[in-house]
Design a protein around this motif. Structure first.
Motif, short mmCIF file in Angstrom:
data_model
loop_
_atom_site.label_atom_id
_atom_site.label_comp_id
_atom_site.label_asym_id
_atom_site.label_seq_id
_atom_site.Cartn_x
_atom_site.Cartn_y
_atom_site.Cartn_z
N GLU A 1 -2.40 0.04 9.27
CA GLU A 1 -3.04 1.30 8.89
C GLU A 1 -3.32 2.32 9.80
OE1 GLU A 1 -3.51 4.11 7.28
OE2 GLU A 1 -3.69 3.05 5.17
N HIS A 2 -2.15 3.01 10.24
CA HIS A 2 -2.13 3.91 10.96
C HIS A 2 -2.83 5.41 11.15
CE1 HIS A 2 0.72 1.36 11.90
NE2 HIS A 2 1.53 1.07 11.05
N ARG A 3 -3.04 5.96 9.68
CA ARG A 3 -4.09 6.97 9.50
C ARG A 3 -5.65 6.83 9.67
NH1 ARG A 3 -1.88 11.81 7.20
NH2 ARG A 3 -3.77 12.84 8.59
N ILE A 4 -6.54 7.50 10.25
CA ILE A 4 -8.24 6.89 9.90
C ILE A 4 -8.42 7.20 8.93
CG2 ILE A 4 -9.85 8.39 10.97
CD1 ILE A 4 -9.11 9.89 13.67
N HIS A 5 -7.75 8.12 8.32
CA HIS A 5 -8.42 7.87 6.81
C HIS A 5 -6.99 7.52 5.75
CE1 HIS A 5 -13.16 8.29 7.99
NE2 HIS A 5 -12.57 9.37 8.66
N GLY A 6 -6.74 6.45 5.63
CA GLY A 6 -5.51 6.34 4.53
C GLY A 6 -5.27 6.74 3.25
N GLY A 7 -6.28 5.72 3.28
CA GLY A 7 -6.39 5.95 1.51
C GLY A 7 -5.53 4.01 1.13
N SER A 8 -5.92 4.25 -0.10
CA SER A 8 -4.69 2.69 -1.03
C SER A 8 -3.39 3.42 -0.85
CB SER A 8 -5.44 2.94 -2.52
OG SER A 8 -5.03 3.99 -3.32
N ARG A 9 -2.85 2.28 -0.64
CA ARG A 9 -1.27 1.77 -0.80
C ARG A 9 -0.64 1.05 -1.58
NH1 ARG A 9 -0.08 5.53 3.15
NH2 ARG A 9 -1.65 6.06 5.10
N LYS A 10 0.58 1.47 -1.62
CA LYS A 10 1.55 1.37 -2.72
C LYS A 10 2.42 0.57 -2.49
CE LYS A 10 -0.37 3.47 -6.53
NZ LYS A 10 -1.14 2.51 -7.10
N ILE A 11 2.57 -0.54 -3.07
CA ILE A 11 3.90 -1.36 -2.62
C ILE A 11 4.80 -1.92 -3.61
CG2 ILE A 11 4.64 -4.11 -2.02
CD1 ILE A 11 1.64 -3.77 -0.08
N ILE A 12 6.63 -1.74 -4.13
CA ILE A 12 6.85 -1.67 -4.49
C ILE A 12 7.57 -3.42 -4.57
CG2 ILE A 12 8.85 -1.25 -5.58
CD1 ILE A 12 6.88 0.30 -6.43
N ALA A 13 6.84 -4.06 -5.49
CA ALA A 13 7.49 -6.03 -5.22
C ALA A 13 8.43 -5.78 -6.17
CB ALA A 13 6.06 -7.02 -5.20
N THR A 14 9.42 -6.31 -5.43
CA THR A 14 11.01 -6.49 -6.22
C THR A 14 10.99 -8.74 -5.99
OG1 THR A 14 11.56 -4.39 -5.80
CG2 THR A 14 13.32 -6.26 -7.19
N LEU A 15 11.29 -9.14 -7.06
CA LEU A 15 11.05 -10.52 -7.31
C LEU A 15 12.75 -10.72 -7.71
CD1 LEU A 15 7.88 -12.17 -8.11
CD2 LEU A 15 9.35 -12.53 -6.48
N GLN A 16 13.34 -11.06 -7.32
CA GLN A 16 14.26 -12.21 -7.76
C GLN A 16 14.78 -13.32 -7.47
OE1 GLN A 16 18.00 -10.36 -4.96
NE2 GLN A 16 19.21 -10.90 -5.85
N GLY A 17 15.41 -14.19 -8.28
CA GLY A 17 16.09 -15.64 -7.98
C GLY A 17 15.80 -16.25 -9.80
N GLU A 18 15.51 -17.24 -9.47
CA GLU A 18 15.90 -18.05 -10.68
C GLU A 18 15.11 -19.64 -10.80
OE1 GLU A 18 19.20 -21.41 -8.49
OE2 GLU A 18 20.05 -19.36 -9.21
#
Length: 138
Positions: free
Chosen positions: A121-138
């Motif tokens: 977290e590089h901001r002093i007050h960054g807030g919540s953060r979103k991540i797109i998670a992509t799963l690929q497999g079998e």
């Protein structure tokens, strides 16, 4: 098989945070993957994702101290509309990156013994953060 979901990380103070459990705990479909890959994309330009030490918190502290010296807030940046920590945050984000590609085996992410997922977290007050998670497999 492909699965995709948006993960939300709670707001954090400036610094490096071990978020392995927070990230993996939100993945609904990982148990369905025998062999595959997990791609994580942080959707922000003032934070970063990296893989590093998961045990000793002094490593995260030392990393933050390094980046505060290497990319100071008070340099003469032209881009300063959002505060003195904004442009340095962009530099740190580009330096460290915003994505990880991790192997999945038998429903679990395979990390080294001392590896964990970090949010920078590089901001002093960054807030919540979103991540797109992509799963690929079998």
């Amino acid at each position: 098989m492909w699965y995709q979901q948006t993960l939300t990380l709670g707001a954090k103070s400036r610094g490096f945070h071990l978020v392995t459990d927070e990230v993996l705990g939100q993945l609904r479909d990982i148990s369905r993957i025998n062999v595959g890959l997990l791609h994580l994309l942080l959707q922000h330009t003032s934070a970063s994702l990296t893989l590093n030490e998961n045990c000793d918190p002094t490593v995260r502290h030392d990393m933050e101290q390094h980046f505060l010296q290497a990319v100071p807030d008070n340099a003469p940046y032209e881009h300063d509309y959002e505060g003195s920590d904004d442009m340095p945050s962009h530099i740190k984000s580009s330096t460290l990156g915003v994505s990880l590609l991790l192997p999945v085996q038998k429903g679990r992410v395979v990390l080294g013994t001392w590896q964990g997922i970090w949010l920078g977290e590089h901001r002093i007050h960054g807030g919540s953060r979103k991540i797109i998670a992509t799963l690929q497999g079998e």
